[in-house]
Design an enzyme around this catalytic site. Structure first.
Site, PDB file in Angstrom:
ATOM      1  N   CYS A 113      22.576  45.735  37.129  1.00 35.24           N
ATOM      2  CA  CYS A 113      21.698  46.585  37.327  1.00 35.24           C
ATOM      3  C   CYS A 113      20.308  46.523  36.438  1.00 35.24           C
ATOM      4  O   CYS A 113      19.432  47.452  36.821  1.00 35.24           O
ATOM      5  CB  CYS A 113      22.411  48.165  36.913  1.00 35.24           C
ATOM      6  SG  CYS A 113      24.008  48.476  37.498  1.00 35.24           S
ATOM      7  N   HIS A 249      17.380  53.443  34.717  1.00 38.56           N
ATOM      8  CA  HIS A 249      18.314  53.010  35.751  1.00 38.56           C
ATOM      9  C   HIS A 249      19.105  54.293  36.142  1.00 38.56           C
ATOM     10  O   HIS A 249      19.466  54.998  35.017  1.00 38.56           O
ATOM     11  CB  HIS A 249      19.045  51.877  35.272  1.00 38.56           C
ATOM     12  CG  HIS A 249      20.548  51.821  36.061  1.00 38.56           C
ATOM     13  ND1 HIS A 249      20.398  51.472  37.464  1.00 38.56           N
ATOM     14  CD2 HIS A 249      21.743  51.783  35.824  1.00 38.56           C
ATOM     15  CE1 HIS A 249      21.580  51.292  37.856  1.00 38.56           C
ATOM     16  NE2 HIS A 249      22.519  51.367  37.062  1.00 38.56           N
ATOM     17  N   ASN A 279      24.556  55.222  42.360  1.00 31.56           N
ATOM     18  CA  ASN A 279      24.010  54.190  41.308  1.00 31.56           C
ATOM     19  C   ASN A 279      23.738  52.991  42.448  1.00 31.56           C
ATOM     20  O   ASN A 279      24.666  52.326  42.809  1.00 31.56           O
ATOM     21  CB  ASN A 279      25.079  53.687  40.463  1.00 31.56           C
ATOM     22  CG  ASN A 279      24.818  52.641  39.344  1.00 31.56           C
ATOM     23  OD1 ASN A 279      23.865  52.028  40.010  1.00 31.56           O
ATOM     24  ND2 ASN A 279      25.611  52.430  38.636  1.00 31.56           N
TER      25      ASN A 279
HETATM   26  N1  COA Z   1      37.784  62.007  41.440  1.00 32.16           N
HETATM   27  C1  COA Z   1      38.825  62.663  40.785  1.00 32.16           C
HETATM   28  N2  COA Z   1      39.269  62.420  39.718  1.00 32.16           N
HETATM   29  C2  COA Z   1      39.199  61.059  39.010  1.00 32.16           C
HETATM   30  C3  COA Z   1      38.050  60.452  39.861  1.00 32.16           C
HETATM   31  C4  COA Z   1      37.572  60.669  41.010  1.00 32.16           C
HETATM   32  N3  COA Z   1      36.509  59.995  41.778  1.00 32.16           N
HETATM   33  N4  COA Z   1      37.660  59.408  39.234  1.00 32.16           N
HETATM   34  C5  COA Z   1      38.517  59.453  37.845  1.00 32.16           C
HETATM   35  N5  COA Z   1      39.228  60.427  38.009  1.00 32.16           N
HETATM   36  C6  COA Z   1      40.101  61.093  37.200  1.00 32.16           C
HETATM   37  C7  COA Z   1      40.866  60.030  36.054  1.00 32.16           C
HETATM   38  O1  COA Z   1      41.797  59.435  36.978  1.00 32.16           O
HETATM   39  C8  COA Z   1      41.161  60.935  35.097  1.00 32.16           C
HETATM   40  O2  COA Z   1      42.518  61.569  35.270  1.00 32.16           O
HETATM   41  P1  COA Z   1      43.574  61.633  34.188  1.00 32.16           P
HETATM   42  O3  COA Z   1      42.873  62.359  32.985  1.00 32.16           O
HETATM   43  O4  COA Z   1      44.547  62.457  34.693  1.00 32.16           O
HETATM   44  O5  COA Z   1      43.861  59.981  33.556  1.00 32.16           O
HETATM   45  C9  COA Z   1      40.050  61.989  34.790  1.00 32.16           C
HETATM   46  O6  COA Z   1      39.430  61.965  36.170  1.00 32.16           O
HETATM   47  C10 COA Z   1      39.091  61.643  33.871  1.00 32.16           C
HETATM   48  O7  COA Z   1      38.598  60.210  33.976  1.00 32.16           O
HETATM   49  P2  COA Z   1      37.569  59.539  32.967  1.00 32.16           P
HETATM   50  O8  COA Z   1      37.495  58.161  33.476  1.00 32.16           O
HETATM   51  O9  COA Z   1      37.886  60.031  31.500  1.00 32.16           O
HETATM   52  O10 COA Z   1      36.251  60.471  33.331  1.00 32.16           O
HETATM   53  P3  COA Z   1      34.925  60.493  32.576  1.00 32.16           P
HETATM   54  O11 COA Z   1      34.448  61.713  32.419  1.00 32.16           O
HETATM   55  O12 COA Z   1      34.826  59.391  31.948  1.00 32.16           O
HETATM   56  O13 COA Z   1      34.079  60.034  34.179  1.00 32.16           O
HETATM   57  C11 COA Z   1      33.055  58.103  35.098  1.00 32.16           C
HETATM   58  C12 COA Z   1      34.238  58.684  34.709  1.00 32.16           C
HETATM   59  C13 COA Z   1      33.279  56.684  35.707  1.00 32.16           C
HETATM   60  C14 COA Z   1      32.200  59.027  36.008  1.00 32.16           C
HETATM   61  C15 COA Z   1      32.006  57.895  33.761  1.00 32.16           C
HETATM   62  O14 COA Z   1      32.999  57.092  32.822  1.00 32.16           O
HETATM   63  C16 COA Z   1      30.906  57.111  33.846  1.00 32.16           C
HETATM   64  O15 COA Z   1      30.016  57.304  34.830  1.00 32.16           O
HETATM   65  N6  COA Z   1      30.828  56.059  33.286  1.00 32.16           N
HETATM   66  C17 COA Z   1      29.581  54.924  33.333  1.00 32.16           C
HETATM   67  C18 COA Z   1      29.906  54.238  34.752  1.00 32.16           C
HETATM   68  C19 COA Z   1      28.625  53.502  34.927  1.00 32.16           C
HETATM   69  O16 COA Z   1      27.514  54.018  34.897  1.00 32.16           O
HETATM   70  N7  COA Z   1      28.631  52.198  35.357  1.00 32.16           N
HETATM   71  C20 COA Z   1      27.548  51.484  35.912  1.00 32.16           C
HETATM   72  C21 COA Z   1      26.796  51.054  34.687  1.00 32.16           C
HETATM   73  S1  COA Z   1      25.323  50.316  35.306  1.00 32.16           S
END
Ligand code: COA
Length: 322
Positions: A113, A249, A279
């Site tokens: 990214c 970003h 993204n």
């Molecule tokens: N829809 C519904 N539920 C979802 C889901 C979706 N698309 N994706 C994950 N979940 C669920 C998980 O399974 C988890 O369930 P559980 O508690 O029963 O295990 C719950 O939601 C929480 O998941 P979690 O990973 O803790 O959520 P979060 O608040 O951390 O959000 C992201 C997840 C991926 C949105 C967040 O961590 C994020 O944006 N991280 C950075 C990613 C990124 O930017 N990557 C590129 C960098 S350049």
């Protein structure tokens, strides 16, 4: 003293829009979950027969028209991407051929990214060294082709697009400074498990997917985007009061909000496109720049701070007077 000046910008997004409601039909997710966790409402998705170079050509045409330059003027092409058309030749040469740009240096940079910020920083050095008179710099991805549409933890995050800028030498201050960095110890937090020398023969279409530890990536992203912004300001004895727009970003709205909180800056100063683009990896910064310029918020003479972060981890900043 020679500076690099941005004299034109452009962006191109594939026509097909995939909303959160569309995703609800193919994976176990909800619009509400995606909006509250990421801020994303929709993303653009390339057609099967569209190549990343096709997106680049469209974005480049717009940037060149705005800059008032022709293909004959371009003497350097640098493209930041992680989703090139082919393993080789590099995508910049494919764009060169498609656009009829005469022989010149043309190469791509892979920094996930952070790809566009790496590309812009590299082109800036060519210009300041006096080697280049007109550079086409692009950040582009068709990242959705790497996505496993059954993996709800990643498929809701990404989108496709391309952003381009034309850089020319100027005696007036343009790009003031660039800072790049990387720390390979974080590889396992965000990666794609297939490459030329790794699993290529074994991989079939749809067998692989982006591997990501979302929570860990989130925390490092917030910390890194904030520290890279501070690094750029400290190096130039500036404060955030001197900056008109931060163009980060666009990974997740919550990451941008947490970054702004850490930097004690209003979100009104942060160009935000993640809601409508998702993204788009290396394409996100140049597309956000173009959005801000074209909707009239970013004006000539203003100070812009571009900051990016991506797999590796890689990171970087570009501080410039537009
Ligand atoms: N829809 C519904 N539920 C979802 C889901 C979706 N698309 N994706 C994950 N979940 C669920 C998980 O399974 C988890 O369930 P559980 O508690 O029963 O295990 C719950 O939601 C929480 O998941 P979690 O990973 O803790 O959520 P979060 O608040 O951390 O959000 C992201 C997840 C991926 C949105 C967040 O961590 C994020 O944006 N991280 C950075 C990613 C990124 O930017 N990557 C590129 C960098 S350049």
């Amino acid at each position: 003293m020679i500076y690099s000046q941005i004299v034109g910008t452009g962006r191109y997004l594939p026509e097909r829009i995939m909303t959160n409601a569309d995703l609800e039909k193919i994976v176990d997710t909800t619009d509400e979950w995606i909006r509250t966790r990421t801020g994303i409402e929709q993303r653009h998705v390339a057609e099967d027969d569209q190549k990343t170079s096709d997106l680049c050509v469209e974005a480049a045409k717009v940037a060149m028209e705005e800059a008032g330059v022709t293909v004959e003027d371009i003497d350097l092409i640098v493209v930041g991407t992680t989703s090139p058309d082919l393993i080789f030749p590099n995508i910049a040469t494919i764009i060169q051929h498609k656009m009829g740009i005469p022989a010149c240096a043309a190469f791509s940079i892979e920094a996930a990214c952070t790809g566009f910020v790496y590309a812009l920083s590299t082109a800036d050095k060519f210009i300041r060294a006096g080697d280049t008179k007109c550079a086409l710099v692009i950040g582009a991805e068709i990242i959705t082709k790497l996505i496993d549409w059954g993996d709800r933890s990643t498929c809701v995050l990404f989108g496709d697009g391309a952003g381009a800028v034309i850089l020319k030498p100027s005696e007036e201050q343009g790009i003031v400074s660039t800072h790049l960095g990387a720390d390979g110890q974080y590889k396992d937090l965000l990666y794609y498990p297939v490459g030329v020398s790794n699993n290529l023969a074994a991989a079939g279409v749809g067998d692989s997917r982006i591997i990501m530890s979302g929570n860990d990536v989130f925390k490092v992203a917030v910390k890194t985007l904030s520290s890279v912004a501070k690094e750029a300001l400290d190096a130039n004895n500036l404060s955030l009061d001197d900056v008109d727009w931060i163009i980060p970003h666009q990974a997740n709205l919550r990451i941008l909000q947490a970054m702004a909180k850490r930097l004690k800056v209003s979100m009104d100063k942060v160009i935000q496109t993640v809601q409508i683009h998702g993204n788009t990896s290396a394409a996100s910064v140049p597309m956000a720049l173009d959005v801000g310029i074209r909707d009239g918020r970013i004006k000539r003479g203003q100070t812009l701070l571009l900051v990016a972060f991506g797999g590796g981890f890689t990171w970087g900043s570009v501080l410039l007077r537009y």
